[in-house]
Design a protein around this motif. Structure first.
Motif, PDB file in Angstrom:
ATOM      1  N   TYR A 195       0.928  -1.134   0.202  1.00 26.27           N
ATOM      2  CA  TYR A 195      -0.111  -0.072   0.113  1.00 26.27           C
ATOM      3  C   TYR A 195       0.870   1.323   0.006  1.00 26.27           C
ATOM      4  O   TYR A 195       1.905   1.223   0.639  1.00 26.27           O
ATOM      5  N   VAL A 201      -7.876   3.606  -0.951  1.00 32.97           N
ATOM      6  CA  VAL A 201      -8.478   2.313  -0.655  1.00 32.97           C
ATOM      7  C   VAL A 201     -10.250   2.156  -0.328  1.00 32.97           C
ATOM      8  O   VAL A 201     -10.476   3.258   0.514  1.00 32.97           O
ATOM      9  N   GLN A 215      -8.391  -2.670   6.710  1.00 32.49           N
ATOM     10  CA  GLN A 215      -7.973  -1.715   5.767  1.00 32.49           C
ATOM     11  C   GLN A 215      -7.747  -0.352   6.149  1.00 32.49           C
ATOM     12  O   GLN A 215      -6.859   0.279   5.697  1.00 32.49           O
ATOM     13  N   SER A 219      -4.360   1.488   5.809  1.00 32.66           N
ATOM     14  CA  SER A 219      -4.284   2.678   5.059  1.00 32.66           C
ATOM     15  C   SER A 219      -3.461   3.722   6.109  1.00 32.66           C
ATOM     16  O   SER A 219      -2.671   4.288   5.627  1.00 32.66           O
ATOM     17  N   ALA A 224      -2.345   6.174   3.531  1.00 34.02           N
ATOM     18  CA  ALA A 224      -3.361   6.379   2.291  1.00 34.02           C
ATOM     19  C   ALA A 224      -4.383   6.767   2.855  1.00 34.02           C
ATOM     20  O   ALA A 224      -4.873   7.040   3.936  1.00 34.02           O
ATOM     21  N   GLU A 225      -5.428   6.926   1.929  1.00 34.50           N
ATOM     22  CA  GLU A 225      -6.907   7.447   2.273  1.00 34.50           C
ATOM     23  C   GLU A 225      -7.764   6.013   2.110  1.00 34.50           C
ATOM     24  O   GLU A 225      -7.744   5.478   1.089  1.00 34.50           O
ATOM     25  N   LEU A 226      -8.478   6.139   3.025  1.00 34.65           N
ATOM     26  CA  LEU A 226      -9.766   5.015   3.079  1.00 34.65           C
ATOM     27  C   LEU A 226     -10.887   5.769   2.913  1.00 34.65           C
ATOM     28  O   LEU A 226     -11.265   6.505   3.664  1.00 34.65           O
TER      29      LEU A 226
END
Length: 500
Positions: A195, A201, A215, A219, A224-226
């Motif tokens: 990731y 995500v 998740q 993330s 990252a962005e969920l």
């Protein structure tokens, strides 16, 4: 014993908030409904403040989170860990019949429920003596940042979460997960899947389902962005995938089939780079359809079990070289295949999958006998080993091939359940005197056979009041009596042959 410190899961969130405070962390549906990493960290501090203040939560207390796939869940989850308490994610769809049993088992200090919830679900929460709250109440609390208001330190082997999963018992059982075990699993899975900070995500799987929950952890670990949503409205789920330009999409077979069916009606999205799959294996034709419908996307097959989260992860599009493989073990993880006596089997032979590693969880909450059956110690190394109850084989290079479950456990629509759980709920219905649930097999969906004074439709309606929709059989048949084996047990093979 290692010294107590802030949960490594909380530390991961704070590290992301410090490194990229303005980066999007979690959003819900429309892009305007979003928290940055700094905002998510602050929201989790507000939750911790309320829990340690009005909530009266002390380290080790359980806090039930029953609000579904909402942005607030992320703040609640990290806020619980920040307070040194134990997060217990539960589905809002869990019927009062099972909810009462789970709450009696977990004995939570606080139950966070949906703002508009009424009825027997709240009655079950009140009956267990918990403090009832909504996410709005917790988020409205001012974050504690003054002297003496630092995060609660936790021992590495202290419990961070309970994940309730069905199995060989009639009601769900709580898998005990320590902070260290969850942290190792999240970091090992993230390293294998890769990731990235620029990933978006798509979180369509329930956060009460460990595949969905991780998740969030993956993330955060990657920065990252969920993007949270639900798969209950197919067109809306695909529209969310398109509008938010999702790059990573975790799926179970039913979700993958839905996306494949709908995506052909418009321009093929090229922004998805990765589909991951676990929970139940994707049919090969579905994998091929995903590649065709989402050009440039790779598909990764995985095998896991809640009791250790993830066991193996395949290479991207690994099925092209090794059809049916679910990959190799995570770093630090050992997989053995054993016979009925526990003796190791050579490559190519089918047997029970036995796992050891830092992410083998700590057993079942309040169930020492059941824990002893599944979680054992290697007589040579002393390491904790998990006897999964699943069958599989290893090839010469260590790739695992999953062959099925030894007992009656199965997953349907991404939800893990068992015949025993469904039968127990059916027998709770007045007028039902015997019940046998038949898991999906040979092209047939989940079915139920009963002897009862009700109609088949009435049985299914009553069952729907006790179980989540994914656990309600698609058909029911009334029998005057059940076929029996020579030992007096229900002959399930004979029932399956009826093909109702």
């Amino acid at each position: 014993m290692a010294a107590a410190r802030v949960s490594p899961l909380v530390a991961a969130l704070d590290a992301a908030a410090e490194a990229r405070p303005d980066a999007p962390a979690v959003s819900e549906g429309a892009a305007s409904t979003r928290w940055t990493y700094a905002e998510l960290a602050d929201a989790s501090r507000a939750v911790s403040s309320w829990l340690r203040g009005p909530g009266g939560v002390r380290p080790g207390d359980r806090v039930v989170l029953r609000i579904g796939n909402r942005m607030a869940f992320a703040a609640l989850y990290y806020g619980v860990l920040r307070a040194g308490a134990v997060a217990v994610p539960l589905s809002p769809e869990m019927r009062p019949y099972l909810l009462a049993a789970v709450l009696a088992d977990a004995q939570p200090r606080v139950v966070v429920h949906q703002e508009d919830e009424t009825g027997r679900g709240l009655e079950a929460a009140r009956a267990c003596g918990a403090v009832l709250a909504t996410s709005d109440m917790l988020l409205a609390s001012p974050a504690r940042r003054g002297a003496g208001e630092t995060d609660v330190a936790v021992a590495p082997d202290s419990v961070g979460q309970l994940i309730y999963t069905s199995g060989s018992t009639s009601t769900p059982k709580g898998v005990v997960c320590t902070h260290t075990q969850v942290d190792f699993a999240a970091r090992a899975i993230g390293a294998r899947l890769g990731y990235r900070p620029d990933d978006v995500v798509l979180g369509l799987l329930p956060l009460s389902f460990d595949y969905g929950l991780y998740q969030l952890l993956l993330s955060v670990a990657a920065g990252a962005e969920l993007v949270l949503g639900e798969a209950t409205v197919p067109t809306r789920a695909l529209a969310l995938l398109r509008s938010r330009r999702a790059t990573v999409v975790p799926v179970v077979p039913s979700l993958a089939a839905m996306l494949v069916r709908l995506v052909a009606r418009g321009e093929l999205p090229r922004h998805v780079r990765l589909f991951t799959n676990t929970g139940a294996a994707l049919p090969q034709q579905c994998i091929e359809a995903l590649r065709a419908g989402f050009p440039g996307a790779a598909v990764v097959a995985m095998y896991g079990i809640t009791e250790c989260k993830r066991v193996t992860i395949g290479e991207p599009d690994g099925d092209l070289l090794r059809p049916g493989s679910v990959g190799r073990p995570l770093p630090g993880t050992s997989v053995r295949i054993v016979d009925a006596d526990g003796a190791g089997l050579p490559a190519g032979q089918l047997g029970e999958i036995v796992v050891s590693g830092p992410h083998v969880m700590s057993g079942y909450w309040g169930a020492p006998e059941l824990t002893a059956q599944r979680f054992r110690h290697d007589p040579t190394t002393g390491a904790s080993t998990l006897h999964t109850g699943d069958y599989g084989r290893l090839d010469e290079e260590g790739h695992l091939y999953f062959a099925g479950r030894r007992d009656d456990q199965f997953k349907r629509r991404g939800v893990r359940t068992s015949s025993t759980e469904i039968e127990g709920a059916a027998l709770d219905i007045a007028g039902v005197t015997a019940a046998a649930a038949l898991p999906p097999r040979d092209g047939l969906d989940l079915r139920l056979a009963v002897t009862a004074s009700l109609t088949a439709d009435e049985v299914l309606v009553e069952l729907g009041r006790r179980l989540e929709s994914a656990k309600v059989p698609s058909s029911c048949v009334l029998l005057e009596s059940f076929p029996l084996t020579a030992n007096g047990k229900i002959d399930r093979k004979a029932l399956h042959a009826l093909r109702f």
